[in-house]
Design an enzyme around this catalytic site. Structure first.
Site, PDB file in Angstrom:
ATOM      1  N   ASP A  46      60.628  31.430  58.001  1.00 49.91           N
ATOM      2  CA  ASP A  46      60.979  32.902  57.652  1.00 49.91           C
ATOM      3  C   ASP A  46      60.836  33.254  56.314  1.00 49.91           C
ATOM      4  O   ASP A  46      61.030  32.379  55.107  1.00 49.91           O
ATOM      5  CB  ASP A  46      62.687  32.956  58.066  1.00 49.91           C
ATOM      6  CG  ASP A  46      63.278  34.508  58.124  1.00 49.91           C
ATOM      7  OD1 ASP A  46      62.357  35.341  58.068  1.00 49.91           O
ATOM      8  OD2 ASP A  46      64.382  34.545  57.834  1.00 49.91           O
ATOM      9  N   ARG A  49      57.242  38.344  54.954  1.00 46.43           N
ATOM     10  CA  ARG A  49      57.110  39.664  54.823  1.00 46.43           C
ATOM     11  C   ARG A  49      57.765  40.072  53.207  1.00 46.43           C
ATOM     12  O   ARG A  49      57.499  40.878  52.409  1.00 46.43           O
ATOM     13  CB  ARG A  49      57.748  40.466  55.782  1.00 46.43           C
ATOM     14  CG  ARG A  49      57.036  40.426  57.204  1.00 46.43           C
ATOM     15  CD  ARG A  49      57.137  41.618  57.817  1.00 46.43           C
ATOM     16  NE  ARG A  49      58.686  41.953  58.148  1.00 46.43           N
ATOM     17  CZ  ARG A  49      58.866  43.066  58.769  1.00 46.43           C
ATOM     18  NH1 ARG A  49      58.094  44.099  59.155  1.00 46.43           N
ATOM     19  NH2 ARG A  49      60.247  43.390  59.106  1.00 46.43           N
ATOM     20  N   ASN A  96      60.172  40.523  67.136  1.00 45.56           N
ATOM     21  CA  ASN A  96      58.757  40.865  66.265  1.00 45.56           C
ATOM     22  C   ASN A  96      57.928  41.737  66.883  1.00 45.56           C
ATOM     23  O   ASN A  96      57.515  42.446  66.327  1.00 45.56           O
ATOM     24  CB  ASN A  96      58.204  39.490  65.813  1.00 45.56           C
ATOM     25  CG  ASN A  96      59.121  38.550  64.776  1.00 45.56           C
ATOM     26  OD1 ASN A  96      58.945  37.476  64.719  1.00 45.56           O
ATOM     27  ND2 ASN A  96      60.322  38.973  64.157  1.00 45.56           N
ATOM     28  N   LEU A 224      70.547  30.655  63.489  1.00 50.72           N
ATOM     29  CA  LEU A 224      69.419  30.297  64.233  1.00 50.72           C
ATOM     30  C   LEU A 224      68.698  31.472  65.202  1.00 50.72           C
ATOM     31  O   LEU A 224      67.537  31.425  65.720  1.00 50.72           O
ATOM     32  CB  LEU A 224      69.863  29.387  65.430  1.00 50.72           C
ATOM     33  CG  LEU A 224      70.193  27.878  64.979  1.00 50.72           C
ATOM     34  CD1 LEU A 224      70.574  26.836  66.071  1.00 50.72           C
ATOM     35  CD2 LEU A 224      69.017  27.379  64.099  1.00 50.72           C
TER      36      LEU A 224
END
Length: 268
Positions: A46, A49, A96, A224
């Site tokens: 993660d 971006r 996403n 999670l």
């Protein structure tokens, strides 16, 4: 490891602070209790971006996706180096896919290349776990071909979670279970009375593989997000503040050290 990242790492190590870092990293590696290492490591990579916005303000987000993909290749190598048997990389969630198409398109291109590159090394068996029907048909076919070509490779099992959602996985597992039992002629009432936990486990995306022992998430998020909901019942978790492209081998070794120091009770 990508060439640019390799050069940056060499430069870092030549700096006095880098030499100290390298010494510390080597010590961590040497002190790992190999008898207690996880067999299956999963990672939520993660922060790509956010990394792009910080390191290339106003530039395309694909720079962050590519930096993240390069780090995933390094991560797989690190896992192989210490003898991990199974690695699962979550690179694209079902959520996403609802982003702006101008964002999703470049991301899918980076993911496809990552998957093909991992499969083409000849070192690992690479498997796509997720709902491939949500992907563009040409990309789904490309992943399928690469997976088939790597099926007989030696070494680690590398799962790449693409178009993956925990609820989607459970839905698909139940669908497969019901279809299998229907083909046997099993009555629904009979199935309701005889269904066991292992019957569901046999139909999840990672069926036949050990559940993850250690799940790592980067970028400071401590949740999670539905990742491997079924398989993570007894997993250990390690949360790291670093954005994924900034995740370094020393962070990985710290995660392993943390894992080996824990006593796993499995609810007992």
């Amino acid at each position: 490891m990508a060439w640019g990242e390799r050069v940056r790492e060499w430069v870092d190590r030549l700096h006095p602070a880098g030499l100290l870092y390298s010494t510390y990293e080597q010590r961590l590696f040497a002190e790992l209790d190999r008898s207690r290492l996880p067999g299956h490591v999963a990672v939520l990579a993660d922060g790509n971006r956010r990394w792009a916005r910080l390191n290339a303000p106003g530039g395309p987000l694909v720079a962050g996706y590519q930096a993240g993909a390069d780090k995933l290749k390094s991560f797989v190598g690190w896992c192989d180096e210490v003898g991990i048997q199974v690695v699962t990389l979550w690179v694209l969630s079902t959520e996403n896919l609802t982003r702006n198409p101008s964002d999703v398109g470049p991301l899918l291109g980076v993911i496809e290349k990552l998957f093909v590159d991992l499969a083409s090394t000849g070192r690992w068996r690479v498997k796509c776990v997720g709902d491939a029907s949500l992907l563009p048909p040409d990309i789904a076919r490309s992943l399928e071909r690469a997976e088939a070509a790597s099926a007989n490779n030696p070494g680690m099992q590398v799962n790449v979670a693409i178009a993956y959602g925990g609820r989607y996985e459970l839905r698909d597992a139940v669908r497969k279970l019901l279809r299998t039992e229907a083909e046997k002629g099993t009555d629904l009432a009979e199935l309701a009375d005889t269904l066991e936990i292992d019957d569901i486990s046999e139909h999840v995306y990672t069926a036949g593989q050990p559940d993850p022992d250690l799940i790592i998430r980067t970028s400071g998020e401590q949740r999670l997000s539905g990742f491997m909901m079924w398989q993570s019942a007894h997993s250990e978790f390690y949360f790291c503040e670093a954005l994924w492209p900034d995740f370094r081998r020393v962070n990985f070794l710290r995660a392993l050290r943390s894992y080996t120091s824990r006593e796993r009770r499995y609810g007992r």
